[in-house]
Design a protein around this motif. Structure first.
Motif, PDB file in Angstrom:
ATOM      1  N   ASP A   1      40.155  24.500  42.279  1.00  0.00           N
ATOM      2  CA  ASP A   1      40.765  25.207  41.144  1.00  0.00           C
ATOM      3  C   ASP A   1      40.207  26.620  41.011  1.00  0.00           C
ATOM      4  O   ASP A   1      40.948  27.566  40.710  1.00  0.00           O
ATOM      5  CB  ASP A   1      40.527  24.428  39.846  1.00  0.00           C
ATOM      6  CG  ASP A   1      41.357  23.153  39.762  1.00  0.00           C
ATOM      7  OD1 ASP A   1      42.302  23.012  40.560  1.00  0.00           O
ATOM      8  OD2 ASP A   1      41.031  22.299  38.915  1.00  0.00           O
TER       9      ASP A   1
ATOM     10  N   ASP B   1      41.825  28.719  43.794  1.00  0.00           N
ATOM     11  CA  ASP B   1      43.246  28.990  43.555  1.00  0.00           C
ATOM     12  C   ASP B   1      43.459  29.939  42.377  1.00  0.00           C
ATOM     13  O   ASP B   1      44.243  30.896  42.460  1.00  0.00           O
ATOM     14  CB  ASP B   1      43.993  27.679  43.290  1.00  0.00           C
ATOM     15  CG  ASP B   1      44.062  26.778  44.512  1.00  0.00           C
ATOM     16  OD1 ASP B   1      43.785  27.254  45.628  1.00  0.00           O
ATOM     17  OD2 ASP B   1      44.386  25.578  44.349  1.00  0.00           O
ATOM     18  N   SER B   2      42.769  29.685  41.277  1.00  0.00           N
ATOM     19  CA  SER B   2      42.972  30.516  40.087  1.00  0.00           C
ATOM     20  C   SER B   2      42.489  31.945  40.316  1.00  0.00           C
ATOM     21  O   SER B   2      43.088  32.898  39.800  1.00  0.00           O
ATOM     22  CB  SER B   2      42.263  29.901  38.881  1.00  0.00           C
ATOM     23  OG  SER B   2      40.856  29.853  39.088  1.00  0.00           O
ATOM     24  N   THR B   3      41.432  32.102  41.106  1.00  0.00           N
ATOM     25  CA  THR B   3      40.935  33.445  41.370  1.00  0.00           C
ATOM     26  C   THR B   3      41.872  34.209  42.290  1.00  0.00           C
ATOM     27  O   THR B   3      42.040  35.430  42.146  1.00  0.00           O
ATOM     28  CB  THR B   3      39.517  33.384  41.971  1.00  0.00           C
ATOM     29  OG1 THR B   3      38.667  32.618  41.120  1.00  0.00           O
ATOM     30  CG2 THR B   3      38.922  34.779  42.130  1.00  0.00           C
TER      31      THR B   3
ATOM     32  N   VAL C   1      45.142  33.888  42.271  1.00  0.00           N
ATOM     33  CA  VAL C   1      46.240  34.306  41.390  1.00  0.00           C
ATOM     34  C   VAL C   1      45.798  35.503  40.543  1.00  0.00           C
ATOM     35  O   VAL C   1      46.541  36.478  40.379  1.00  0.00           O
ATOM     36  CB  VAL C   1      46.686  33.136  40.500  1.00  0.00           C
ATOM     37  CG1 VAL C   1      47.699  33.616  39.455  1.00  0.00           C
ATOM     38  CG2 VAL C   1      47.293  32.026  41.348  1.00  0.00           C
ATOM     39  N   LEU C   2      44.595  35.435  40.017  1.00  0.00           N
ATOM     40  CA  LEU C   2      44.059  36.539  39.231  1.00  0.00           C
ATOM     41  C   LEU C   2      44.001  37.824  40.048  1.00  0.00           C
ATOM     42  O   LEU C   2      44.398  38.902  39.571  1.00  0.00           O
ATOM     43  CB  LEU C   2      42.660  36.176  38.724  1.00  0.00           C
ATOM     44  CG  LEU C   2      41.862  37.292  38.048  1.00  0.00           C
ATOM     45  CD1 LEU C   2      42.528  37.703  36.738  1.00  0.00           C
ATOM     46  CD2 LEU C   2      40.418  36.847  37.806  1.00  0.00           C
TER      47      LEU C   2
END
Length: 373
Positions: free
Chosen positions: A13, A16-18, A20-21
């Protein structure tokens, strides 16, 4: 996004989230900055959206977290990756070795992206051989007088606070002391340097700069330990930075060769194109696992950390160089146009094979470990 089966759900997570950021928030901010200068809005965004908070969290950042953050940022925004890494590198000695009042003065501001940090170790005559640094710190009453020059210092000359390593004693490792040096001390000047890939980097010139004794980081004569503690944490993640760039290059090459037609079929249909990409994908996967293995070794206190970190940095940075070069080759001349992703990566990918220990130094570390016993 690729699912890596060896990662926990929490680690996946974060990766993946980084990504997108980096793609949606940080890359546009980076594009608005001036190349070769500190991008303070980018640092503030790194704080606001989480990555800097992870690095400076109450529980401390793990080497694995650093690797995941740096890889994810590098895929879509190398500028954000470098800003995060240098901010952490420059302030970690203060976080771990400064007197309480210095930590309270600087770390909250650094973590919020309000103050910029730099790690000042390299000198004109002491690159890989940093134990022979010459910046002199002479005891003077209630402090020290620093005289000499540092070069290739990230965020110089515009950082607000530097972790500086100077000689206070005999030649060698044990004659080095670390200091927290604010930019505004009288006698401290510097100039920016222009490199192939524009980064905020420059020289620092110390002309009889008085640094109070309570700005010593750790113990007098203990600067080498402060430096190595910092570099040991950050070195595996240099490989992660390289992996992120290699992944971006490989993704671009796959997309291009899937759609580009030549001689009546997609480039992907030619083994001379697809098989070298298969080799790079294999090497990239192996490099990522080695980087994560080195990070795990650091986080668990394994005694093989120096050798594994050297292996990880060596394989990852050399693989990234090959990946970017191959991606350019399959794209052809368009990849060399200014502003193309691969033109950017071609300039970015070269430096990690040099800084924080050149590839030749990593091989020496590995070789010494082989014969140690």
């Amino acid at each position: 996004m690729t699912r890596h089966v060896h990662l926990t759900d929490e680690q996946q997570d974060l990766l993946d989230s980084t990504q997108v950021l980096a793609r949606d928030i940080l890359a546009p901010i980076a594009e608005q900055g001036t190349p070769g200068t500190v991008n303070r809005p980018l640092l503030r965004a790194l704080a606001e959206h989480g990555p800097l908070r992870t690095v400076f969290g109450d529980e401390g950042v793990s080497a694995m977290q650093l690797c995941l953050l740096r890889e994810a940022l590098a895929v879509h925004c190398t500028e954000a990756e470098t800003a995060l890494a240098v901010q952490g590198l420059g302030s970690f000695p203060i976080l771990t070795a400064a007197a309480p009042h210095l930590r309270e003065q600087w770390i909250p501001r650094v973590a919020a992206g309000e103050a910029v940090a730099g790690f000042a170790l390299t000198e004109p005559s002491a690159g890989s051989d940093v134990a022979n640094l010459e910046l002199k710190a002479t005891k003077d009453g209630d402090g020290y007088r620093l005289t000499g020059t540092k070069i290739y210092i990230s965020n110089a000359p515009d950082a607000d606070i530097y972790s500086v390593f100077a000689r206070t004693g005999d030649p060698g490792f044990r004659g080095i002391t670390a200091f927290a040096v604010p930019r505004d001390l009288p006698g401290l000047t510097g100039r920016a340097l222009q490199l192939v890939s524009p980064h905020p980097i420059g020289t620092l010139d110390f002309q009889d700069v008085h640094v109070p004794a309570d700005h010593v980081l750790g113990e007098p004569g203990g600067g080498w330990d402060v430096a190595m503690k910092t570099l040991n944490l950050f070195r595996p993640s240099v490989g992660a930075f390289a992996i992120g760039m290699a992944q971006a290059a490989l993704d671009a090459a796959i997309e291009h060769t899937r759609t580009r037609q030549a001689f009546g079929k997609p480039l992907a249909g030619f083994q001379g194109v697809s098989h070298p990409l298969a080799d790079i994908a294999t090497q990239l996967h192996a490099a990522r696992l080695l980087v994560h293995n080195a990070a795990t070794a650091y986080d668990t206190g394994a005694d093989t950390i120096a050798q594994l970190s050297a292996m990880a940095k060596l394989l990852a940075t050399e693989t990234a160089q090959r990946a970017v070069d191959l991606a350019i080759q399959v794209h052809g001349a368009k990849a060399l146009e200014q502003g193309h992703l691969l033109e950017h990566l071609y300039r970015e990918v070269r430096a990690p094979r040099i800084y924080e220990g050149a590839s030749e130094i990593q091989r020496e570390i590995i070789a010494r470990a082989l014969y140690k016993n």
